[in-house]
Design an enzyme around this catalytic site. Structure first.
Site, PDB file in Angstrom:
ATOM      1  N   TYR A   1      -0.010  -2.357  -4.898  1.00 17.11           N
ATOM      2  CA  TYR A   1      -1.323  -1.871  -5.365  1.00 17.11           C
ATOM      3  C   TYR A   1      -1.262  -0.403  -5.759  1.00 17.11           C
ATOM      4  O   TYR A   1      -2.042   0.072  -6.575  1.00 17.11           O
ATOM      5  CB  TYR A   1      -2.379  -2.016  -4.258  1.00 17.11           C
ATOM      6  CG  TYR A   1      -2.678  -3.430  -3.861  1.00 17.11           C
ATOM      7  CD1 TYR A   1      -2.886  -4.414  -4.831  1.00 17.11           C
ATOM      8  CD2 TYR A   1      -2.783  -3.793  -2.523  1.00 17.11           C
ATOM      9  CE1 TYR A   1      -3.181  -5.715  -4.463  1.00 17.11           C
ATOM     10  CE2 TYR A   1      -3.071  -5.094  -2.148  1.00 17.11           C
ATOM     11  CZ  TYR A   1      -3.268  -6.052  -3.121  1.00 17.11           C
ATOM     12  OH  TYR A   1      -3.557  -7.337  -2.759  1.00 17.11           O
TER      13      TYR A   1
ATOM     14  N   GLU B   1      -2.469  -9.012 -14.441  1.00 16.35           N
ATOM     15  CA  GLU B   1      -3.541  -9.719 -13.730  1.00 16.35           C
ATOM     16  C   GLU B   1      -4.904  -9.364 -14.319  1.00 16.35           C
ATOM     17  O   GLU B   1      -5.181  -8.205 -14.636  1.00 16.35           O
ATOM     18  CB  GLU B   1      -3.492  -9.366 -12.233  1.00 16.35           C
ATOM     19  CG  GLU B   1      -4.539 -10.144 -11.432  1.00 16.35           C
ATOM     20  CD  GLU B   1      -4.329 -10.089  -9.929  1.00 16.35           C
ATOM     21  OE1 GLU B   1      -3.268  -9.606  -9.480  1.00 16.35           O
ATOM     22  OE2 GLU B   1      -5.239 -10.531  -9.204  1.00 16.35           O
TER      23      GLU B   1
ATOM     24  N   ASP C   1      -7.127 -14.410 -12.074  1.00 10.88           N
ATOM     25  CA  ASP C   1      -7.655 -14.408 -10.704  1.00 10.88           C
ATOM     26  C   ASP C   1      -9.108 -14.868 -10.764  1.00 10.88           C
ATOM     27  O   ASP C   1      -9.945 -14.230 -11.412  1.00 10.88           O
ATOM     28  CB  ASP C   1      -7.532 -12.988 -10.131  1.00 10.88           C
ATOM     29  CG  ASP C   1      -7.929 -12.916  -8.661  1.00 10.88           C
ATOM     30  OD1 ASP C   1      -9.016 -13.417  -8.325  1.00 10.88           O
ATOM     31  OD2 ASP C   1      -7.161 -12.338  -7.870  1.00 10.88           O
TER      32      ASP C   1
ATOM     33  N   HIS D   1      -4.568 -16.966  -9.531  1.00  9.59           N
ATOM     34  CA  HIS D   1      -4.907 -16.560  -8.162  1.00  9.59           C
ATOM     35  C   HIS D   1      -6.213 -17.259  -7.837  1.00  9.59           C
ATOM     36  O   HIS D   1      -7.210 -17.028  -8.529  1.00  9.59           O
ATOM     37  CB  HIS D   1      -5.097 -15.046  -8.062  1.00  9.59           C
ATOM     38  CG  HIS D   1      -3.818 -14.271  -8.042  1.00  9.59           C
ATOM     39  ND1 HIS D   1      -3.788 -12.890  -8.070  1.00  9.59           N
ATOM     40  CD2 HIS D   1      -2.530 -14.684  -7.952  1.00  9.59           C
ATOM     41  CE1 HIS D   1      -2.521 -12.494  -8.023  1.00  9.59           C
ATOM     42  NE2 HIS D   1      -1.742 -13.557  -7.961  1.00  9.59           N
TER      43      HIS D   1
ATOM     44  N   HIS E   1       4.235 -10.041  -6.575  1.00 12.66           N
ATOM     45  CA  HIS E   1       3.129  -9.112  -6.848  1.00 12.66           C
ATOM     46  C   HIS E   1       3.601  -7.679  -6.674  1.00 12.66           C
ATOM     47  O   HIS E   1       4.180  -7.337  -5.647  1.00 12.66           O
ATOM     48  CB  HIS E   1       1.980  -9.420  -5.877  1.00 12.66           C
ATOM     49  CG  HIS E   1       0.640  -8.912  -6.334  1.00 12.66           C
ATOM     50  ND1 HIS E   1       0.429  -7.608  -6.698  1.00 12.66           N
ATOM     51  CD2 HIS E   1      -0.552  -9.536  -6.480  1.00 12.66           C
ATOM     52  CE1 HIS E   1      -0.843  -7.454  -7.057  1.00 12.66           C
ATOM     53  NE2 HIS E   1      -1.462  -8.614  -6.933  1.00 12.66           N
TER      54      HIS E   1
ATOM     55  N   HIS F   1     -12.512 -10.979  -1.872  1.00 13.84           N
ATOM     56  CA  HIS F   1     -12.166 -12.403  -1.835  1.00 13.84           C
ATOM     57  C   HIS F   1     -12.835 -13.108  -0.661  1.00 13.84           C
ATOM     58  O   HIS F   1     -13.001 -12.532   0.403  1.00 13.84           O
ATOM     59  CB  HIS F   1     -10.646 -12.583  -1.720  1.00 13.84           C
ATOM     60  CG  HIS F   1      -9.886 -11.934  -2.834  1.00 13.84           C
ATOM     61  ND1 HIS F   1      -8.522 -11.993  -2.929  1.00 13.84           N
ATOM     62  CD2 HIS F   1     -10.299 -11.218  -3.907  1.00 13.84           C
ATOM     63  CE1 HIS F   1      -8.120 -11.341  -4.006  1.00 13.84           C
ATOM     64  NE2 HIS F   1      -9.187 -10.850  -4.612  1.00 13.84           N
TER      65      HIS F   1
ATOM     66  N   GLU G   1      -5.262 -16.080  -2.247  1.00 10.18           N
ATOM     67  CA  GLU G   1      -5.284 -14.723  -1.673  1.00 10.18           C
ATOM     68  C   GLU G   1      -6.561 -14.578  -0.860  1.00 10.18           C
ATOM     69  O   GLU G   1      -7.236 -13.558  -0.894  1.00 10.18           O
ATOM     70  CB  GLU G   1      -5.267 -13.672  -2.775  1.00 10.18           C
ATOM     71  CG  GLU G   1      -4.105 -13.764  -3.730  1.00 10.18           C
ATOM     72  CD  GLU G   1      -4.215 -12.766  -4.868  1.00 10.18           C
ATOM     73  OE1 GLU G   1      -5.218 -12.797  -5.608  1.00 10.18           O
ATOM     74  OE2 GLU G   1      -3.299 -11.944  -4.991  1.00 10.18           O
TER      75      GLU G   1
ATOM     76  N   HIS H   1     -11.693 -12.357  -9.557  1.00  9.86           N
ATOM     77  CA  HIS H   1     -11.790 -11.191 -10.450  1.00  9.86           C
ATOM     78  C   HIS H   1     -12.559 -11.518 -11.736  1.00  9.86           C
ATOM     79  O   HIS H   1     -13.423 -10.740 -12.140  1.00  9.86           O
ATOM     80  CB  HIS H   1     -10.396 -10.675 -10.812  1.00  9.86           C
ATOM     81  CG  HIS H   1      -9.622 -10.164  -9.638  1.00  9.86           C
ATOM     82  ND1 HIS H   1      -8.332  -9.696  -9.751  1.00  9.86           N
ATOM     83  CD2 HIS H   1      -9.948 -10.040  -8.331  1.00  9.86           C
ATOM     84  CE1 HIS H   1      -7.907  -9.313  -8.553  1.00  9.86           C
ATOM     85  NE2 HIS H   1      -8.859  -9.517  -7.678  1.00  9.86           N
TER      86      HIS H   1
ATOM     87  N   ASP I   1     -14.775  -7.429  -6.473  1.00 11.03           N
ATOM     88  CA  ASP I   1     -13.441  -7.819  -6.000  1.00 11.03           C
ATOM     89  C   ASP I   1     -13.324  -7.890  -4.482  1.00 11.03           C
ATOM     90  O   ASP I   1     -12.562  -7.133  -3.880  1.00 11.03           O
ATOM     91  CB  ASP I   1     -12.369  -6.868  -6.574  1.00 11.03           C
ATOM     92  CG  ASP I   1     -10.955  -7.342  -6.255  1.00 11.03           C
ATOM     93  OD1 ASP I   1     -10.782  -8.435  -5.683  1.00 11.03           O
ATOM     94  OD2 ASP I   1     -10.018  -6.594  -6.584  1.00 11.03           O
TER      95      ASP I   1
ATOM     96  N   ARG J   1       0.823  -1.209   0.000  1.00 12.70           N
ATOM     97  CA  ARG J   1       0.000   0.000   0.000  1.00 12.70           C
ATOM     98  C   ARG J   1       0.859   1.262   0.000  1.00 12.70           C
ATOM     99  O   ARG J   1       0.365   2.367   0.156  1.00 12.70           O
ATOM    100  CB  ARG J   1      -0.968  -0.006   1.183  1.00 12.70           C
ATOM    101  CG  ARG J   1      -1.716  -1.313   1.270  1.00 12.70           C
ATOM    102  CD  ARG J   1      -3.159  -1.177   1.704  1.00 12.70           C
ATOM    103  NE  ARG J   1      -3.817  -2.458   1.601  1.00 12.70           N
ATOM    104  CZ  ARG J   1      -4.620  -2.826   0.601  1.00 12.70           C
ATOM    105  NH1 ARG J   1      -4.882  -1.988  -0.374  1.00 12.70           N
ATOM    106  NH2 ARG J   1      -5.170  -4.018   0.595  1.00 12.70           N
TER     107      ARG J   1
ATOM    108  N   HIS K   1      -1.241  -5.368 -11.183  1.00 13.01           N
ATOM    109  CA  HIS K   1      -2.534  -4.875 -11.663  1.00 13.01           C
ATOM    110  C   HIS K   1      -2.245  -3.839 -12.741  1.00 13.01           C
ATOM    111  O   HIS K   1      -1.511  -2.876 -12.476  1.00 13.01           O
ATOM    112  CB  HIS K   1      -3.315  -4.229 -10.525  1.00 13.01           C
ATOM    113  CG  HIS K   1      -3.670  -5.189  -9.429  1.00 13.01           C
ATOM    114  ND1 HIS K   1      -4.412  -4.823  -8.329  1.00 13.01           N
ATOM    115  CD2 HIS K   1      -3.405  -6.505  -9.280  1.00 13.01           C
ATOM    116  CE1 HIS K   1      -4.578  -5.877  -7.552  1.00 13.01           C
ATOM    117  NE2 HIS K   1      -3.967  -6.915  -8.093  1.00 13.01           N
TER     118      HIS K   1
END
Ligand code: FE
Ligand code: FE
Ligand code: ZN
Length: 275
Positions: A70, A142, A175, A210, A67, A225, A255, A178, A223, A37, A107
């Site tokens: 974000y 992704e 994913d 994913h 990954h 999970h 995830e 997603h 989105d 983040r 992403h």
């Protein structure tokens, strides 16, 4: 051989992640290359990386799926912020070269009102700059849920990025939450979705999965999970995935909202579901 694992914290280094993975029955894993983040990254420790590479080989791990943060939005509106994001991508790829032969997934980005075409254009420019030939790491885009102005909710958008970059090594990480939220019905028609993926992108580009259940219904573009089998995808969807001739060979990264014991249970479940 099923390659299953989850996201792990890289705060104690690469060798520590390998040990944690082994302790939960994983033979692949994902990790954030930097604060997911934020944008801070620790300097890499070449010795730790070398030990990890050796341990991964020794224990027969499948490819890792790192990954990107974000916060790294390659198609944000402001030019200097875009340049910063692009420099983060370059630095991530340089760092990944210490773990050769693995994957780096991110992403694609959110166009924040500039439109899909302008967004794709920015992403392509950043990737062209970052992808030096000969990097020993495969970059994956992704599939996204299409939340807000996210790019990558349609296979066509990922294909446009791949074509724009013109780099033959770009791949895709699919994913499950997603694509379901994005309007690809993997619950009732997994083969139809894969045929569509093949038609638009080419299944040879599909490099990693994913695996997440979804808290929200089909085509919700949300989105969120959920634990495997406890959401709108259901256990049978994951049973179909782990037994699919194309998908079963790919690294599968959980995830789901879990701590390590929960991940250990879900990794065991995936192996159990395989016929
Ligand atoms: Fe992701
Ligand atoms: Fe994901
Ligand atoms: Zn997600």
């Amino acid at each position: 051989m099923l390659y299953a694992g989850c996201h792990l914290s890289n705060s104690a280094g690469n060798m520590a992640m390998v040990e944690t993975a082994l302790s939960i029955g994983a033979n692949t894993f994902a990790f954030f290359t930097r604060n997911p983040r934020g944008s801070k990254a620790k300097p890499e420790d070449p010795q730790d990386c070398a030990r990890a590479v050796e341990a991964l080989r020794e224990h027969g791990f499948g490819p890792l799926v790192a990954h990107g943060a974000y916060t790294m939005n390659l198609c944000t509106a402001e030019a200097s912020a875009r340049e910063f994001a692009a420099s983060v991508l370059c630095d991530d790829l340089r760092r990944m070269s210490y773990l050769p032969g693995n994957y780096y997934n991110f992403h694609p980005g959110s166009h924040v009102g500039q439109g899909v075409e302008a967004g794709i254009d920015h992403i392509v420019k950043a990737l062209k700059k970052a992808l030096e030939p000969g990097y020993p790491v495969t970059v994956l885009l992704e599939t996204m849920a299409g939340k807000g102005s996210e790019i990558g909710g349609r296979f066509e958008e990922l294909k446009a990025i791949i074509d724009g970059v013109g780099d033959s090594t770009l791949g895709v990480c699919l994913d499950s939450c997603h694509v379901h939220d994005g309007g690809y019905d993997i619950v009732n028609d997994l083969d139809g979705v894969l045929a569509e993926f093949d038609r638009v992108i080419g299944l040879n580009r599909l490099k990693a999965l994913h695996l997440n259940d979804s808290k929200n219904p089909y085509e919700s573009h949300k989105d969120r999970h959920e634990l495997l089998g406890q959401g709108h995808l259901g256990e049978n969807t994951f049973k179909a995935i782990v037994n699919h001739p194309v998908l079963s060979k790919l690294p599968m990264i959980l995830e789901t909202p879990n701590e390590l014991p929960g991940y250990a249970r879900e990794i065991a479940l995936l192996r159990q579901l395989q016929d």
